[in-house]
Design an enzyme around this catalytic site. Structure first.
Site, mmCIF file in Angstrom:
data_model
loop_
_atom_site.group_PDB
_atom_site.id
_atom_site.type_symbol
_atom_site.label_atom_id
_atom_site.label_comp_id
_atom_site.label_asym_id
_atom_site.label_seq_id
_atom_site.Cartn_x
_atom_site.Cartn_y
_atom_site.Cartn_z
ATOM 1 N N GLY A 114 -40.597 9.583 69.561
ATOM 2 C CA GLY A 114 -40.562 9.440 68.105
ATOM 3 C C GLY A 114 -39.739 10.923 67.321
ATOM 4 O O GLY A 114 -39.513 11.921 68.042
ATOM 5 N N CYS A 115 -39.248 10.460 66.269
ATOM 6 C CA CYS A 115 -38.367 11.623 65.788
ATOM 7 C C CYS A 115 -38.914 13.096 65.557
ATOM 8 O O CYS A 115 -38.285 14.060 66.075
ATOM 9 C CB CYS A 115 -37.808 11.227 64.426
ATOM 10 N N HIS A 116 -40.178 13.114 65.029
ATOM 11 C CA HIS A 116 -40.599 14.384 64.649
ATOM 12 C C HIS A 116 -41.207 14.952 66.307
ATOM 13 O O HIS A 116 -40.964 16.175 66.534
ATOM 14 C CB HIS A 116 -42.172 14.329 64.160
ATOM 15 N N ALA A 117 -41.660 14.131 67.014
ATOM 16 C CA ALA A 117 -41.964 14.717 68.286
ATOM 17 C C ALA A 117 -40.720 15.376 69.085
ATOM 18 O O ALA A 117 -41.047 16.286 70.056
ATOM 19 C CB ALA A 117 -42.338 13.420 69.303
ATOM 20 N N TYR A 287 -31.652 18.009 63.314
ATOM 21 C CA TYR A 287 -30.903 16.838 64.037
ATOM 22 C C TYR A 287 -31.105 15.768 63.096
ATOM 23 O O TYR A 287 -31.640 15.559 61.894
ATOM 24 C CB TYR A 287 -31.766 16.539 65.365
#
Length: 315
Positions: A114-117, A287
């Site tokens: 996941g993007c936040h992970a 990012y």
């Protein structure tokens, strides 16, 4: 002979971006599905089983269905949904973690983080492995992300001036207020934490780019300093192509003291910064939520699984 690749969910935000990456690779033959057959199970099954590698850019329930339709041992699958990320039968697609790159190369089933992970795990895992951060440290973190992370429907809302005005989308908005964000299980598992972190995501009125901030206090970390944290992260990611630890506490990367989160947009890069003093530490990673946070990471995994140079087609 080129590898045959099928993107199941080719019209969503992640799928469209993957198409853009694949179009730069002559070794790839893209299998396409007619738009009116997107939900035709028979046609999807045919393409899924004809492909050497499949990207699943689908909601969780549809991803489960697609996996069940694959009935051969040849087709490799890269899943961009949440559903398999903590499944031990799937390899977690974060090559920069220790020993993970070789697992991905040999895998037939890989889940894109996941993007936040991604930002949280890359910030915390090296510190736990180095013994600087205890596994039971009460981690809290927050992220600010562009609205493209909400997918096609979110983009349409923000870019429609009437809807944006009605919903007051011109200001940042906190969400997942019950502290139940879907990335929490993978954050805990792959960061190596004993407990899920307290995570506050914020969606803002700009298209793309993400900054994940992880504040720490040295007194619960065997009196580790911000410099110690920077050195541990620098050593862990030394030589990595897409993850770079930036110079320590550098004002050169700030705009009159303000952090710029969009500098990695349209790339697969993730840059980690360490700021702090007197036992107060802040790790910030920046990012592209569509790059290293989604489609770029998916293509990086594909490159490993098909034996290409890891950076093929990526910036």
């Amino acid at each position: 002979m080129p590898y045959k690749v099928f993107v199941d969910g080719q019209e969503g935000t992640t799928g469209l971006k993957i198409f853009e990456y694949l179009s730069k690779q002559p070794e790839i033959e893209i299998l396409r599905i007619d738009s009116h057959k997107r939900k035709d199970t028979e046609e999807r099954s045919r393409l899924l089983n004809a492909a050497d590698l499949v990207f699943l850019c689908l909601p969780d329930s549809a991803a489960l269905e697609s996996v069940a339709l694959v009935n051969n041992e040849k087709t490799k699958i890269i899943n961009a949904s949440t559903v398999f990320r903590t499944d031990r039968n799937w390899i977690y697609g974060l090559p920069e973690l220790k020993n993970q790159r070789e697992l991905i190369r040999k895998a037939t089933r890989v889940s894109v983080p996941g993007c936040h992970a991604t930002g949280l795990i890359l910030s915390i895992r090296p510190l736990i492995e180095a013994g600087i951060l205890p596994q039971d440290y009460p981690v809290s973190c927050n992220s600010v992300t562009g609205y493209s992370g909400a997918g096609r429907s979110g983009i349409e809302e923000y870019e429609n001036p009437i809807i944006a005005a009605e919903k007051k989308l011109n200001v940042p908005r906190h969400y997942s207020m019950q502290l139940n964000h879907k990335h929490l299980p993978e954050m805990r598992m792959y960061a190596g934490l004993s407990y899920e972190p307290i995570f506050t995501p914020i969606k803002a009125n700009y298209a793309q780019g993400i900054a994940m901030s992880v504040p720490l206090t040295g007194r619960y970390m065997k009196d580790a300093s911000a410099k110690d944290v920077h050195e541990a992260l620098s050593a862990y990611y030394e030589g990595e192509r897409f993850v770079q630890v930036m110079p320590y506490d550098s004002e050169a990367y700030l705009d009159e003291g303000h952090f710029i989160l969009s500098e990695c947009n349209d790339t697969n890069r993730l840059e980690i910064f360490v700021f702090g003093q007197n036992g107060k530490i802040n790790i910030i990673s920046r990012y592209d939520n569509l790059g290293k946070g989604a489609s770029g990471a998916a293509v990086q995994n594909m490159n490993l699984m098909l034996g290409f140079d890891e950076s093929t087609g990526l910036l």
